[in-house]
Scaffold this active site. Structure first.
Site, PDB file in Angstrom:
ATOM      1  N   SER A 134       0.867  -1.181   0.000  1.00  0.00           N
ATOM      2  CA  SER A 134       0.000   0.000   0.000  1.00  0.00           C
ATOM      3  C   SER A 134       0.900   1.227   0.000  1.00  0.00           C
ATOM      4  CB  SER A 134      -0.933  -0.049   1.216  1.00  0.00           C
ATOM      5  OG  SER A 134      -1.745   1.100   1.275  1.00  0.00           O
ATOM      6  N   TYR A 148      -4.506   8.485  -6.992  1.00  0.00           N
ATOM      7  CA  TYR A 148      -3.586   7.490  -6.423  1.00  0.00           C
ATOM      8  C   TYR A 148      -3.933   7.176  -4.970  1.00  0.00           C
ATOM      9  CZ  TYR A 148       0.742   5.478  -4.595  1.00  0.00           C
ATOM     10  OH  TYR A 148       1.662   4.671  -3.975  1.00  0.00           O
ATOM     11  N   LYS A 152      -5.012   3.510  -2.882  1.00  0.00           N
ATOM     12  CA  LYS A 152      -4.294   2.941  -1.746  1.00  0.00           C
ATOM     13  C   LYS A 152      -5.185   2.849  -0.509  1.00  0.00           C
ATOM     14  CE  LYS A 152      -0.524   1.964  -3.856  1.00  0.00           C
ATOM     15  NZ  LYS A 152      -0.193   0.551  -4.092  1.00  0.00           N
TER      16      LYS A 152
END
Length: 277
Positions: A134, A148, A152
């Protein structure tokens, strides 16, 4: 020694981890799309088998998984490391639907697809480990990194769910949360910030400030070898920590700020840290 599949193994953290694991006599299946890099790994390192795999393509993942099972005489690998991913950066209003979709197809659905290819055999054997890479960005969101960061955050949630689902079946789930790392990854983020300074003038002043923060952050970032070492530890440990921040500082400080302080206060700190008004 263990058998280990690593996605995104042709560069950065994944490549460093593959080489380090192979040097410790583990059987490593280094997966990726870059055929030149795969050939170099295959030819240059003992104990590494190059594995062409596009995590966004189900047929590619299934074919790669079949190769692994065949090489291991029908057995599942001991560990699967989901490391493949990249970052889309930009103002939410400016990032296209196609870019959002590609980001989630790789970072989230790709991870799910690879995991699904190996988990049934691990579960039936009642032994195995999934290591999901992660990011500190999975716990703390930075302005203009929404695409992004959101993937995650999804990886964090999926990992938590999967850890509880698989624990009764003897399969462990570990999350590694790197902070800023000195790899090509950061350079690609910088290029995108520079693009949007020109292409999204309404946000240009904020993006220039973010660019300076990003440069300082990555200039002081961790060496990929140190992060790879944490990945190796997650693969080898008999009792791995379910979640590990790498390096511990300053990543843990960012996470603590977000988790422990009221939103108004944490927002103010993030704005001060990034230099945004």
């Amino acid at each position: 020694m263990s058998s280990i599949v690593i996605t995104g193994a042709t560069a950065g953290i994944g490549r460093a981890a593959a080489i380090l694991l192979a040097s410790k006599k583990h059987t490593v299946f280094a997966a990726g799309r870059d055929q030149t890099a795969l050939a170099e790994l295959d030819a240059g390192y003992e104990n590494i088998t190059a594995l062409e795999m596009d995590v966004t393509d189900a047929s590619s993942v299934n074919a790669a998984a079949a190769t692994v099972f065949d090489a291991l005489d029908g057995n599942a690998p001991d560990v699967v490391v989901n490391n493949a991913g990249y970052a889309v950066v930009g103002p939410l209003e400016a990032v296209s639907d196609e870019e959002w979709e590609r980001q989630f197809k790789t970072n989230v659905l790709g991870l799910v697809r690879v995991t699904r290819a190996f988990v049934p055999a691990m579960r039936e054997r009642r032994r195995g480990r999934i290591v999901n890479v992660s990011s500190v960005a999975g716990r703390v969101t930075v302005p203009f990194f929404g695409p992004y960061n959101s993937t995650k955050h999804a990886v964090e949630s999926i990992s938590d769910s999967l850890r509880h689902e698989l624990r009764p079946h003897g399969v462990e789930v570990v999350v590694i949360e790197p902070g800023a790392v000195k790899t090509r990854f950061g350079s690609l983020e910088k290029e995108q910030i520079e693009h949007w300074i020109e292409s999204a003038p309404a946000y240009a002043a904020q993006l220039r400030t973010l660019k300076a923060f990003h440069h300082d952050l990555h200039d002081k970032g961790a060496d990929p070898i140190s992060v790879a070492g944490s990945l190796v530890a997650a693969c080898e440990s008999h009792n791995p920590t379910p979640r590990r921040v790498v390096p511990f500082l300053p990543g843990s400080v960012f996470i603590a700020i977000k988790a422990l302080l009221p939103t108004r206060v944490s927002d103010w700190i993030v704005q001060k840290l990034t230099g945004l008004p």
